[in-house]
Motif scaffolding. Structure first.
Motif, PDB file in Angstrom:
ATOM      1  N   GLU A 209      62.646 -50.478  -2.128  1.00  0.00           N
ATOM      2  CA  GLU A 209      63.217 -50.328  -3.461  1.00  0.00           C
ATOM      3  C   GLU A 209      62.339 -49.456  -4.367  1.00  0.00           C
ATOM      4  OE1 GLU A 209      66.091 -52.222  -4.525  1.00  0.00           O
ATOM      5  OE2 GLU A 209      66.040 -51.053  -6.381  1.00  0.00           O
ATOM      6  N   TYR A 210      61.009 -49.577  -4.243  1.00  0.00           N
ATOM      7  CA  TYR A 210      60.166 -48.992  -5.275  1.00  0.00           C
ATOM      8  C   TYR A 210      59.343 -47.760  -4.886  1.00  0.00           C
ATOM      9  CZ  TYR A 210      61.198 -53.069  -8.126  1.00  0.00           C
ATOM     10  OH  TYR A 210      61.842 -54.015  -8.857  1.00  0.00           O
ATOM     11  N   VAL A 211      58.844 -47.681  -3.660  1.00  0.00           N
ATOM     12  CA  VAL A 211      57.841 -46.638  -3.403  1.00  0.00           C
ATOM     13  C   VAL A 211      58.459 -45.320  -2.943  1.00  0.00           C
ATOM     14  CG1 VAL A 211      56.216 -48.437  -2.761  1.00  0.00           C
ATOM     15  CG2 VAL A 211      57.378 -47.145  -0.972  1.00  0.00           C
ATOM     16  N   GLU A 212      57.658 -44.243  -3.016  1.00  0.00           N
ATOM     17  CA  GLU A 212      58.144 -42.944  -2.557  1.00  0.00           C
ATOM     18  C   GLU A 212      57.558 -42.550  -1.194  1.00  0.00           C
ATOM     19  OE1 GLU A 212      56.334 -39.724  -5.043  1.00  0.00           O
ATOM     20  OE2 GLU A 212      55.719 -41.413  -6.286  1.00  0.00           O
ATOM     21  N   ARG A 213      56.491 -43.257  -0.792  1.00  0.00           N
ATOM     22  CA  ARG A 213      55.872 -42.934   0.489  1.00  0.00           C
ATOM     23  C   ARG A 213      55.370 -44.236   1.113  1.00  0.00           C
ATOM     24  NH1 ARG A 213      50.163 -39.648   0.663  1.00  0.00           N
ATOM     25  NH2 ARG A 213      49.704 -39.841   2.875  1.00  0.00           N
ATOM     26  N   ILE A 214      55.587 -44.378   2.405  1.00  0.00           N
ATOM     27  CA  ILE A 214      55.140 -45.601   3.086  1.00  0.00           C
ATOM     28  C   ILE A 214      54.093 -45.259   4.138  1.00  0.00           C
ATOM     29  CG2 ILE A 214      55.826 -47.504   4.605  1.00  0.00           C
ATOM     30  CD1 ILE A 214      58.482 -47.558   3.334  1.00  0.00           C
ATOM     31  N   LEU A 215      53.016 -46.027   4.141  1.00  0.00           N
ATOM     32  CA  LEU A 215      52.051 -45.945   5.226  1.00  0.00           C
ATOM     33  C   LEU A 215      52.198 -47.221   6.046  1.00  0.00           C
ATOM     34  CD1 LEU A 215      48.858 -44.905   3.209  1.00  0.00           C
ATOM     35  CD2 LEU A 215      50.304 -43.411   4.580  1.00  0.00           C
ATOM     36  N   VAL A 216      52.429 -47.083   7.339  1.00  0.00           N
ATOM     37  CA  VAL A 216      52.516 -48.255   8.197  1.00  0.00           C
ATOM     38  C   VAL A 216      51.250 -48.323   9.040  1.00  0.00           C
ATOM     39  CG1 VAL A 216      53.850 -49.457   9.961  1.00  0.00           C
ATOM     40  CG2 VAL A 216      54.997 -47.914   8.386  1.00  0.00           C
ATOM     41  N   MET A 217      50.562 -49.450   8.965  1.00  0.00           N
ATOM     42  CA  MET A 217      49.343 -49.583   9.757  1.00  0.00           C
ATOM     43  C   MET A 217      49.547 -50.512  10.930  1.00  0.00           C
ATOM     44  SD  MET A 217      46.090 -49.434   7.306  1.00  0.00           S
ATOM     45  CE  MET A 217      45.108 -49.253   8.765  1.00  0.00           C
ATOM     46  N   ASN A 218      48.922 -50.175  12.043  1.00  0.00           N
ATOM     47  CA  ASN A 218      48.933 -51.043  13.211  1.00  0.00           C
ATOM     48  C   ASN A 218      47.634 -50.844  13.968  1.00  0.00           C
ATOM     49  OD1 ASN A 218      49.961 -52.859  15.118  1.00  0.00           O
ATOM     50  ND2 ASN A 218      50.591 -51.158  16.422  1.00  0.00           N
ATOM     51  N   GLN A 219      46.956 -51.929  14.255  1.00  0.00           N
ATOM     52  CA  GLN A 219      45.691 -51.900  14.987  1.00  0.00           C
ATOM     53  C   GLN A 219      44.721 -50.854  14.454  1.00  0.00           C
ATOM     54  OE1 GLN A 219      46.965 -51.564  19.066  1.00  0.00           O
ATOM     55  NE2 GLN A 219      47.241 -53.785  19.185  1.00  0.00           N
ATOM     56  N   GLY A 220      44.590 -50.811  13.163  1.00  0.00           N
ATOM     57  CA  GLY A 220      43.609 -49.935  12.549  1.00  0.00           C
ATOM     58  C   GLY A 220      43.990 -48.467  12.469  1.00  0.00           C
ATOM     59  N   ARG A 221      45.218 -48.152  12.901  1.00  0.00           N
ATOM     60  CA  ARG A 221      45.658 -46.760  12.815  1.00  0.00           C
ATOM     61  C   ARG A 221      46.870 -46.632  11.906  1.00  0.00           C
ATOM     62  NH1 ARG A 221      44.529 -43.107  16.907  1.00  0.00           N
ATOM     63  NH2 ARG A 221      42.872 -43.775  18.307  1.00  0.00           N
ATOM     64  N   ILE A 222      47.100 -45.405  11.432  1.00  0.00           N
ATOM     65  CA  ILE A 222      48.317 -45.150  10.675  1.00  0.00           C
ATOM     66  C   ILE A 222      49.417 -44.848  11.681  1.00  0.00           C
ATOM     67  CG2 ILE A 222      49.457 -43.628   9.019  1.00  0.00           C
ATOM     68  CD1 ILE A 222      47.309 -44.956   7.552  1.00  0.00           C
ATOM     69  N   MET A 223      50.443 -45.689  11.693  1.00  0.00           N
ATOM     70  CA  MET A 223      51.498 -45.542  12.680  1.00  0.00           C
ATOM     71  C   MET A 223      52.579 -44.593  12.159  1.00  0.00           C
ATOM     72  SD  MET A 223      53.454 -48.753  14.234  1.00  0.00           S
ATOM     73  CE  MET A 223      54.819 -48.632  15.355  1.00  0.00           C
ATOM     74  N   TYR A 224      52.992 -44.799  10.910  1.00  0.00           N
ATOM     75  CA  TYR A 224      53.932 -43.892  10.266  1.00  0.00           C
ATOM     76  C   TYR A 224      53.429 -43.570   8.873  1.00  0.00           C
ATOM     77  CZ  TYR A 224      57.122 -45.425  13.920  1.00  0.00           C
ATOM     78  OH  TYR A 224      57.686 -45.720  15.123  1.00  0.00           O
ATOM     79  N   ASP A 225      53.743 -42.372   8.418  1.00  0.00           N
ATOM     80  CA  ASP A 225      53.382 -41.955   7.067  1.00  0.00           C
ATOM     81  C   ASP A 225      54.508 -41.049   6.603  1.00  0.00           C
ATOM     82  OD1 ASP A 225      52.421 -40.820   4.790  1.00  0.00           O
ATOM     83  OD2 ASP A 225      50.604 -39.976   5.675  1.00  0.00           O
ATOM     84  N   ASP A 226      55.458 -41.619   5.845  1.00  0.00           N
ATOM     85  CA  ASP A 226      56.637 -40.835   5.494  1.00  0.00           C
ATOM     86  C   ASP A 226      57.392 -41.485   4.334  1.00  0.00           C
ATOM     87  OD1 ASP A 226      58.546 -38.809   5.760  1.00  0.00           O
ATOM     88  OD2 ASP A 226      58.415 -38.881   7.946  1.00  0.00           O
TER      89      ASP A 226
END
Lengths: 287, 292
Positions: A209-226
């Motif tokens: 609802e609110y953000v313009e960019r999402i960072l998804v983290m998994n096991q200490g890494r950035i999995m998605y950034d979009d």
């Protein structure tokens, strides 16, 4: 005031047998004025990451640049960094301690060495910004409701006038209306003062609802950034790492599978309602 | 024939918090629970909703005699909580799980932690082990029995807390926002465990939560406001009243809200849709109906 992370890794208990790699080679640019959502299951490294951004934790390897300067340089002023990058921890109301709300919010700016007048001015402004009613200002913070306490705690950080505001699960334990109010205030704040906001959250609905960019983290890494739409396209992968997409995403994908020509990438209720309505009424007209 | 008895019954239950200043003079009185009368049947899955400060937790704390009513009465499995001699029996009948898993785990090893309750009740050792095993199996944590609780995720810790209550063989378990601090997966794990207890073991469940999606399977929902019961009914009945819930600072699941938005636009869908599958089916049926 951009923040740049260049191949940052963090290992807890580095020279022991219990070494745990919490951040694994993270490179990231956080430009001015973005509204970023940081998601990931418990233990994925979110909190470790945000604690690097204001120098509470030091990278085991790699560098972090704030406004072009390496924050681990010897002549870098970390105290100033902490007033520029404000961090609101989970359950921040546990950190309230003063006799009344106003003094509590004054604590931060007072420690920056500001004059009494400036301190009070900032405290007043901050409390106004989080939408706390005037009659609460001189009450004990412990007599307030959960949502109000949380706002006081956020005001305490705002009074430091940060350029980057990081909130670690600001809505945990609040009722739905309280969640909406806090997030609405943060959104308004971001628009008014054009600060960068990083929101750590477990609620995919809120993030969508609110953000313009999402960072998804998994096991200490950035999995998605979009952008949210792109990230939630990977809802199956998100489930595999203990996350989910908003309920709306599932509905849209189901409808698409059943042969309705909806845009399955709608992530908010408003978009979804518009899409479903469009398709349902179009069909009636054409057939 | 099985007659469903009330496991919890209250009659005009009132609870007042008294605020005192430093000298002990009364500064003010807050009525947290205001004349609540309700009955909860053995084996039901009950959900309690309400905004922060609506009195949910205060009411819940009466169910295992942590708090005693200021006025009115509450009976747990027929026992009046004001009878001091009954307090231990009541606490064995109704167990409680709180929000923060870290505050409720005391053992160094998972199975020790789960055994703590029955040990205190004086259950013979052999039986304690049996109970620990079955409780851990019921919440799907048996393979972690030798772990240190520190090494578990939030959802896993919370399931250990539930097993700890379960090992005392309660008839009823009260969960006060057990998922507030968990990530989506942890939340799912805990809710699944709680539903299994209710379905398989027939334990009465009273779940307090702010997550509307968690209660769509409940038998009955109570909505609290200002210490009173403002609404009650099945999840479908409750979630049909979108506007009323919003006035009480609550929400409906996203699915229900989407259906509601479509209704407002003139798409004829039934009220109170609760699950993703249900809404998908309804929309598809609608499109076929209208398309024909």
């Amino acid at each position: 005031m951009s923040i740049i992370l260049d191949h940052v890794s963090h290992v807890y208990g580095d020279d022991t047998t219990l070494a745990v790699k919490a951040l694994d080679d993270i490179s990231l640019v956080i430009p001015d004025g973005q509204f970023i959502g940081l998601i990931g299951h418990t233990g994925s490294g979110k909190s470790t990451l945000v604690q690097h951004l204001n120098g509470l934790l030091c990278a085991t390897s790699g560098s972090i640049y704030f406004d072009g300067q390496d924050i681990d340089d010897e002549d870098f002023n970390k105290k100033e960094l902490r007033s520029k990058v404000g961090l609101v921890f989970q359950y921040p109301e546990h950190q309230l301690f003063e006799v009344d709300v106003f003094s509590d919010v004054c604590f931060g700016p007072k420690n920056l060495g500001l004059s009494k007048k400036e301190t009070e001015l900032r405290a007043y402004e901050a409390l106004k910004k989080v939408g706390l009613p005037d009659e609460c200002f001189y009450q004990s913070p412990f007599d307030l409701s959960g949502g109000q306490k949380r706002r006081v705690a956020i005001a305490g950080v705002l009074a430091m006038k940060p350029q980057v505001l990081i909130l670690d699960e600001p809505t945990a334990g609040l009722d739905p209306k309280g969640r909406e109010e806090i997030l609405g205030q943060i959104c308004k704040l971001k628009e008014e003062s054009n600060i960068t906001v990083i929101l750590v959250s477990h609620s995919m609905e809120d993030v969508a609802e609110y953000v313009e960019r999402i960072l998804v983290m998994n096991q200490g890494r950035i999995m998605y950034d979009d952008v949210p739409k792109e990230v939630f396209k990977h809802y199956k992968e998100l489930e595999e790492v203990g996350l989910a997409a908003p309920q709306v995403t599932y509905i849209m994908h189901n409808l698409k599978k059943a042969g309705l020509r909806v845009d399955e990438n709608a992530t908010t209720i408003k978009e979804a309602a518009r899409e479903v309505y469009r398709v349902l009424t179009e069909r009636t007209r054409t057939l | 024939m099985v007659i469903k008895m009330s496991i919890i019954k209250t009659d005009k239950l009132v609870f007042e918090y008294i605020r005192r200043d430093e000298d002990g003079n009364v500064e003010g009185i807050t009525r947290a629970v205001d004349e609540v009368t309700l009955k909860i049947k053995q084996g039901d899955f009950i959900a309690i909703l309400g905004h922060n400060g609506s009195g949910k937790s205060t009411l819940a704390k009466h169910m295992n005699a942590i708090l005693c009513p200021t006025e009115g009465s509450i009976w747990v499995d027929g026992r009046d909580t004001r009878e001091e001699s009954e307090v231990w029996n009541i606490r064995q009948t109704a167990g409680m799980v709180f929000q923060n898993p870290d505050n409720q785990i005391i053992g160094q090893v998972v199975e020790e932690d789960v055994g703590f309750g029955p040990e205190n009740m004086g259950v013979p050792t052999a039986e304690i082990w049996e109970r620990v095993e079955e409780s851990l199996k019921a919440v799907g944590m048996y393979k972690f029995r030798k772990y240190s609780p520190n090494k578990l995720s939030g959802g896993q810790k919370q399931r250990v807390s539930i097993a700890g209550v379960l090992a005392m063989h309660p008839k009823c378990i009260v969960l006060d926002e057990p998922t507030a601090m968990l990530d989506p997966n942890g939340r799912k794990e805990v809710i699944r465990a709680v539903r299994a207890l209710n379905d398989v073991e027939n334990v009465t469940v009273i779940l307090i939560t702010h997550y509307m999606e968690e209660i769509i399977h409940a038998d009955k929902v109570f909505v609290m406001d200002k210490g009173r019961i403002a609404m009650q009914g099945t999840p479908r009945e409750i979630f049909s009243k979108v506007e009323e819930l919003k006035e009480l600072r609550l929400d409906v699941p996203q699915v229900t809200l989407l259906a509601y938005e479509l209704q407002k636009k003139g798409i004829a869908l039934p009220d109170g849709i609760l699950s993703i599958e249900e809404l998908t089916d309804e929309i598809i049926q609608y499109s076929r109906r209208e398309g024909r």
